[in-house]
Write an enzyme that holds these catalytic residues in place. Structure first.
Site, PDB file in Angstrom:
ATOM      1  N   LYS A  18       0.842  -1.207   0.000  1.00 20.81           N
ATOM      2  CA  LYS A  18       0.000   0.000   0.000  1.00 20.81           C
ATOM      3  C   LYS A  18       0.871   1.249   0.000  1.00 20.81           C
ATOM      4  CE  LYS A  18       0.823   1.392   4.441  1.00 20.81           C
ATOM      5  NZ  LYS A  18       1.591   2.576   4.780  1.00 20.81           N
ATOM      6  N   ASP A 145      -2.313  -1.829   9.866  1.00 21.81           N
ATOM      7  CA  ASP A 145      -2.466  -1.855   8.408  1.00 21.81           C
ATOM      8  C   ASP A 145      -2.955  -3.200   7.871  1.00 21.81           C
ATOM      9  OD1 ASP A 145      -1.409   0.718   8.326  1.00 21.81           O
ATOM     10  OD2 ASP A 145       0.637   0.018   7.967  1.00 21.81           O
TER      11      ASP A 145
HETATM   12  O1  C5P Z   1      -0.047  -1.290  14.467  1.00 18.43           O
HETATM   13  P1  C5P Z   1       1.379  -1.465  14.081  1.00 18.43           P
HETATM   14  O2  C5P Z   1       2.030  -2.611  14.789  1.00 18.43           O
HETATM   15  O3  C5P Z   1       1.596  -1.496  12.611  1.00 18.43           O
HETATM   16  O4  C5P Z   1       2.115  -0.150  14.607  1.00 18.43           O
HETATM   17  C1  C5P Z   1       3.501  -0.068  14.739  1.00 18.43           C
HETATM   18  C2  C5P Z   1       3.850   1.150  15.580  1.00 18.43           C
HETATM   19  O5  C5P Z   1       3.571   2.353  14.838  1.00 18.43           O
HETATM   20  C3  C5P Z   1       3.087   1.308  16.863  1.00 18.43           C
HETATM   21  O6  C5P Z   1       3.683   0.599  17.911  1.00 18.43           O
HETATM   22  C4  C5P Z   1       3.135   2.812  17.100  1.00 18.43           C
HETATM   23  O7  C5P Z   1       4.381   3.192  17.636  1.00 18.43           O
HETATM   24  C5  C5P Z   1       3.083   3.357  15.686  1.00 18.43           C
HETATM   25  N1  C5P Z   1       1.707   3.711  15.267  1.00 18.43           N
HETATM   26  C6  C5P Z   1       1.099   4.841  15.832  1.00 18.43           C
HETATM   27  N2  C5P Z   1      -0.181   5.158  15.443  1.00 18.43           N
HETATM   28  C7  C5P Z   1      -0.825   4.435  14.510  1.00 18.43           C
HETATM   29  C8  C5P Z   1      -0.217   3.310  13.920  1.00 18.43           C
HETATM   30  C9  C5P Z   1       1.063   2.979  14.324  1.00 18.43           C
HETATM   31  O8  C5P Z   1       1.678   5.509  16.674  1.00 18.43           O
HETATM   32  N3  C5P Z   1      -2.058   4.795  14.148  1.00 18.43           N
END
Ligand code: C5P
Length: 313
Positions: A18, A145
């Site tokens: 993406k 995601d």
């Molecule tokens: O959800 P995911 O594991 O992909 O997110 C990785 C990191 O990215 C999270 O631990 C956070 O630090 C950051 N993040 C965030 N806000 C979001 C998505 C991700 O701060 N909406």
């Protein structure tokens, strides 16, 4: 397609990368995440994820980025497979083979894509027929995601990105991705964004009217002008050469350009297939990025490619 050992039952799922056409980042939340108003757009760079019954849970990596994939319990595809097994009451392990074409830690949700692919592949392998809401809930738990990688197309993401709504979008778009060597850590880029904002009050994020109008019209010129990403300055701060890379692509005739997600991949929009080829050649010729790839969007979300009993062909 990956060929598994003859006689073994296997399912292969193809899943897209993406780019965020817009990424509006709200204030830092108490749980460590940020509320987003983002527009996800799936593009035709794919990972193929194959699952087959095995004696033990195992991840095998193939493709150009194989060495960068974690093969331990932190692998999102493995976590996803275990979640589906738990939900379906299955106790037979699987081997997961990831044929990786999406850059790792590149801001294109490659790890999340593999998680989504493993959800769909294990559901099909075990014939569970889990409902879409069940798969979406598992996807949301696995990462911000993952739900979009199941859905594909073009969609608005809210919450931390896992809550999706359809977008009225016309047309097909031609992209060029300038892929840097070495990834950027998503948490580090969000933390840098917070640091740069300091004590400034940040409003609740909302999708922009300009982007919605551009997508409704299907006009690549309008879309190129509407691309935006609140994480871009943070990615530039952590990786200064990216600023020049973006400027170079725009000078070479891209309709627009933006850091993809948390970077470091930079996405450029071209007017058509020929424009994308010209831009890719020009970026590669000046050595602006170690790797340049072309893709079109929107692309379909995670889907089964092959689901067969290969009884000794
Ligand atoms: O959800 P995911 O594991 O992909 O997110 C990785 C990191 O990215 C999270 O631990 C956070 O630090 C950051 N993040 C965030 N806000 C979001 C998505 C991700 O701060 N909406």
């Amino acid at each position: 397609m990956i060929t598994t050992r003859e006689g073994s039952r296997h399912v292969t799922v193809r899943v897209p990368a993406k780019v965020n056409l817009e990424l509006n980042v709200g204030p830092h939340r108490a749980d460590g995440y940020h509320d987003l108003a983002t527009v996800f757009h799936a593009v035709s760079l794919y990972d193929d994820v194959t699952v087959e019954p095995a004696a033990d849970w195992e991840v095998v990596a193939a493709g150009p980025y194989a060495e960068q994939i974690p093969l331990d319990e932190s692998n999102l595809a493995l976590l996803a497979a275990r979640r589906v097994a738990q939900a379906g009451g299955v106790d037979t392990p699987v081997r997961i083979t990831i044929d990786k074409q999406i850059p790792v830690a590149g801001g294109m949700a490659g790890g999340s894509a593999d998680g989504a692919a493993a959800l769909v592949a294990c559901d099909a392998l075990w014939g569970l027929e889990l409902s879409r809401p069940q798969l979406d809930a598992m996807a949301g738990d696995l990462g911000s995601d993952v739900a979009f990688a199941l859905t594909g197309g073009t969609a608005i993401g809210s919450g931390r990105g896992e809550s999706l709504a359809p977008v009225l979008a016309r047309g097909s778009y031609h992209w060029v991705f300038a892929i840097s060597e070495g990834g950027l850590s998503t948490p580090a880029v969000y933390a840098e964004c917070d640091r740069m904002r300091g004590r400034r009050r940040i409003a609740a994020p909302e999708p922009s009217d300009d982007l919605m109008a551009a997508l409704r019209s299907g006009d690549p010129q309008a879309l190129g002008s509407a691309l935006s990403n609140d994480l871009q300055e943070a990615a530039f701060s952590l990786r200064p050469p990216l600023r020049d890379l973006l400027a170079a692509g725009l000078e070479m005739g891209a309709l627009g350009g933006v850091v993809s997600g948390s970077g470091p991949t930079v996405a450029f929009l071209a007017a058509d297939a020929e424009g994308a080829l010209d831009l890719a050649v020009a970026l590669a010729a000046v050595g602006s990025a170690p790797e340049v790839k072309r893709a079109t969007g929107p692309a379909h979300g995670a889907h089964v490619l092959s689901h067969e009993m290969t009884r000794g062909r």
